[in-house]
Design an enzyme around this catalytic site. Structure first.
Site, mmCIF file in Angstrom:
data_model
loop_
_atom_site.group_PDB
_atom_site.id
_atom_site.type_symbol
_atom_site.label_atom_id
_atom_site.label_comp_id
_atom_site.label_asym_id
_atom_site.label_seq_id
_atom_site.Cartn_x
_atom_site.Cartn_y
_atom_site.Cartn_z
ATOM 1 N N GLY A 27 0.846 -1.207 0.000
ATOM 2 C CA GLY A 27 0.000 0.000 0.000
ATOM 3 C C GLY A 27 0.869 1.240 0.000
ATOM 4 N NE ARG A 49 -4.977 -8.781 0.928
ATOM 5 C CZ ARG A 49 -5.908 -7.854 0.935
ATOM 6 N NH1 ARG A 49 -7.081 -8.109 1.461
ATOM 7 N NH2 ARG A 49 -5.698 -6.672 0.396
ATOM 8 C CB SER A 54 -0.888 -4.541 -4.401
ATOM 9 O OG SER A 54 -1.871 -4.028 -3.554
ATOM 10 C CD GLU A 85 -6.899 -1.237 10.281
ATOM 11 O OE1 GLU A 85 -5.871 -0.652 10.635
ATOM 12 O OE2 GLU A 85 -7.570 -0.897 9.293
ATOM 13 C CD GLN A 87 1.190 -3.672 11.396
ATOM 14 O OE1 GLN A 87 1.744 -3.730 12.491
ATOM 15 N NE2 GLN A 87 1.422 -2.707 10.527
ATOM 16 C CG HIS A 109 2.449 3.329 13.870
ATOM 17 N ND1 HIS A 109 2.919 4.295 14.740
ATOM 18 C CD2 HIS A 109 1.139 3.172 14.162
ATOM 19 C CE1 HIS A 109 1.919 4.695 15.511
ATOM 20 N NE2 HIS A 109 0.819 4.016 15.185
HETATM 21 P P1 NAD Z 1 -2.211 0.764 3.440
HETATM 22 O O1 NAD Z 1 -3.604 0.698 3.923
HETATM 23 O O2 NAD Z 1 -1.851 1.826 2.465
HETATM 24 O O3 NAD Z 1 -1.730 -0.576 2.730
HETATM 25 C C1 NAD Z 1 -1.899 -1.791 3.292
HETATM 26 C C2 NAD Z 1 -1.571 -2.892 2.290
HETATM 27 O O4 NAD Z 1 -1.657 -4.094 3.014
HETATM 28 C C3 NAD Z 1 -2.549 -3.026 1.146
HETATM 29 O O5 NAD Z 1 -2.221 -2.232 0.050
HETATM 30 C C4 NAD Z 1 -2.416 -4.506 0.847
HETATM 31 O O6 NAD Z 1 -1.269 -4.712 0.015
HETATM 32 C C5 NAD Z 1 -2.142 -5.115 2.192
HETATM 33 N N1 NAD Z 1 -3.331 -5.702 2.845
HETATM 34 C C6 NAD Z 1 -4.514 -5.096 3.082
HETATM 35 N N2 NAD Z 1 -5.349 -5.939 3.692
HETATM 36 C C7 NAD Z 1 -4.662 -7.096 3.868
HETATM 37 C C8 NAD Z 1 -4.976 -8.363 4.446
HETATM 38 N N3 NAD Z 1 -6.179 -8.603 4.964
HETATM 39 N N4 NAD Z 1 -4.031 -9.310 4.469
HETATM 40 C C9 NAD Z 1 -2.812 -9.074 3.931
HETATM 41 N N5 NAD Z 1 -2.464 -7.918 3.369
HETATM 42 C C10 NAD Z 1 -3.369 -6.937 3.338
HETATM 43 O O7 NAD Z 1 -1.271 0.832 4.754
HETATM 44 P P2 NAD Z 1 -0.188 1.930 5.123
HETATM 45 O O8 NAD Z 1 -0.879 3.249 5.352
HETATM 46 O O9 NAD Z 1 0.925 1.852 4.167
HETATM 47 O O10 NAD Z 1 0.284 1.425 6.565
HETATM 48 C C11 NAD Z 1 1.198 0.378 6.735
HETATM 49 C C12 NAD Z 1 2.002 0.676 7.998
HETATM 50 O O11 NAD Z 1 2.777 1.862 7.812
HETATM 51 C C13 NAD Z 1 1.163 0.922 9.241
HETATM 52 O O12 NAD Z 1 1.842 0.390 10.337
HETATM 53 C C14 NAD Z 1 1.126 2.439 9.337
HETATM 54 O O13 NAD Z 1 0.894 2.934 10.638
HETATM 55 C C15 NAD Z 1 2.527 2.763 8.881
HETATM 56 N N6 NAD Z 1 2.738 4.135 8.399
HETATM 57 C C16 NAD Z 1 1.934 4.617 7.417
HETATM 58 C C17 NAD Z 1 2.161 5.887 6.915
HETATM 59 C C18 NAD Z 1 1.363 6.411 5.746
HETATM 60 O O14 NAD Z 1 1.682 7.463 5.251
HETATM 61 N N7 NAD Z 1 0.336 5.752 5.240
HETATM 62 C C19 NAD Z 1 3.207 6.692 7.434
HETATM 63 C C20 NAD Z 1 4.043 6.128 8.425
HETATM 64 C C21 NAD Z 1 3.788 4.857 8.885
HETATM 65 MG MG MG Z 2 0.379 7.332 12.128
#
Ligand code: NAD
Ligand code: MG
Ligand code: MG
Length: 331
Positions: A27, A49, A54, A85, A87, A109
């Site tokens: 993501g 998955r 993706s 949520e 993880q 995070h």
């Molecule tokens: P996201 O929602 O953008 O992406 C999550 C990805 O996880 C999806 O694209 C998919 O590839 C996969 N996914 C979704 N559901 C799934 C499932 N049921 N089983 C397996 N894989 C699945 O997430 P994100 O915002 O990139 O966040 C990821 C981590 O990065 C989190 O810990 C978040 O706190 C941290 N973080 C995010 C940001 C940000 O800018 N978005 C910044 C700093 C840290």
């Molecule tokens: Mg945050």
């Protein structure tokens, strides 16, 4: 409290270049970590998955894609970048069975480790590399030659070089170009949640909305209210970001600067500060985390109601209409 900030000259890139890295999830953060690491000469595979939407995008970008289980099995370092949520479940069912002594489990995070939703075995490293910016900016800045700063942290050092791994990983995603800040899971988790709630997302959106509603309820045109309370926000923030509050103040009129000192403390007043302290306390004692997890387990009922409310708010309708007239904003 002074923090340690490290730069490219302080890092040994060979640490991460000598490891097999699995990025779980593709993501916002996942695509940025995977592509930046690959471009930094790291052996990366992406774990997704079956049937993941993706997969095609990751393969098109030249990445190896496999199941989460296979990626976890063959990697030395497993970076968990699925939504916070999900993880705990993904970790328990698809990653933990493939973790071996001396492996490194990594996060962007600290939520699940700090609040105890994931409890890794003692013989693996637990580290964090948290870019202080959205994933798409992490990727864009890397390709432009700059980088978003990272927080790097070690929760558990099983191999004796967990910090070197965390630092080298942060170098790989481009963080050392602007600075890697040494931190802890506790500080990162609590400060990140507070910042996004009180200031960046919660505070900002509500401030913009309240300004827009005050003007429109008083009979001013919506388009004008949008420009004043929403559109101009970015220009003010850009000036603050590039050169400081004093430079933003220098750039605006004396009338605007006088209004800033006069009105700011009336809007963000003692009551707002008390609310911030209460938010921080609920983050620190874990009650915010539990409330969020409970809503997720309830199908995100509350979250989805709030999302629907903002998506249909007049400020969004007006904004969409106005932004469609800006030639420089891409669809
Ligand atoms: P996201 O929602 O953008 O992406 C999550 C990805 O996880 C999806 O694209 C998919 O590839 C996969 N996914 C979704 N559901 C799934 C499932 N049921 N089983 C397996 N894989 C699945 O997430 P994100 O915002 O990139 O966040 C990821 C981590 O990065 C989190 O810990 C978040 O706190 C941290 N973080 C995010 C940001 C940000 O800018 N978005 C910044 C700093 C840290
Ligand atoms: Mg945050
Ligand atoms: Mg003005």
């Amino acid at each position: 409290m002074a923090v340690e900030i490290l730069y490219e000259k302080d890092v040994n890139p060979e640490v991460i270049q000598g490891m097999k890295v699995a990025i779980i999830g593709y993501g916002s953060q996942g695509h940025a970590h995977a592509l930046n690491l690959k471009d930094s000469g790291v052996d990366v595979r992406v774990g997704l998955r079956p049937g993941s939407k993706s997969a095609a995008a990751a393969e098109e970008a030249g990445l190896k894609v496999m199941s989460i289980e296979d990626a976890a099995e063959e990697a030395d370092l497993i970076m968990v970048l699925v939504p916070d949520e999900l993880q705990a479940k993904v970790y328990k069912e698809q990653i933990a069975p493939h973790l071996h002594a001396g492996n490194t489990l990594a996060f962007a995070h600290g939520f699940n480790i700090h609040f105890g939703y994931i409890q890794p075995p003692a013989d693996v490293n637990v580290i964090m590399c948290a870019p202080k910016g959205p994933g798409h900016i992490v990727r864009r800045q890397y390709t432009e030659g700059s980088g978003v700063p990272d927080l790097a942290c070690v929760q558990q050092d099983a191999t004796g070089n967990a910090w070197d791994i965390a630092l080298s990983y942060a170098w790989g995603v481009g963080g050392a170009r602007s600075g890697v800040i040494k931190s802890t899971f506790k500080d990162e988790t609590e400060e990140d949640l507070f910042g996004e709630q009180a200031v960046l997302c919660g505070g900002l959106v509500e401030l913009v909305k309240a300004g827009f509603e005050t003007l429109t309820e008083a009979g001013y045109p919506e388009e004008l209210a949008y420009f004043e309370c929403y559109h101009e926000m970015k220009m003010i923030v850009d000036l603050m970001y590039e050169s400081g509050i004093h430079f933003m103040n220098y750039s605006i009129s004396n009338t605007a600067e006088y209004g800033e000192y006069y009105a700011g403390p009336k809007v963000i007043n003692e009551q707002s500060r008390a609310a911030m302290k209460e938010l921080l306390a609920r983050i620190q004692d874990g009650s915010f985390a539990q409330e969020f997890v409970d809503d997720c387990n309830n199908g995100h009922k509350w979250l989805l109601e709030q999302r629907e409310a903002i998506n249909t708010h007049p400020i969004e309708i007006t904004g969409e209409k106005i932004r469609s007239m800006f030639s420089w904003i891409k669809k």
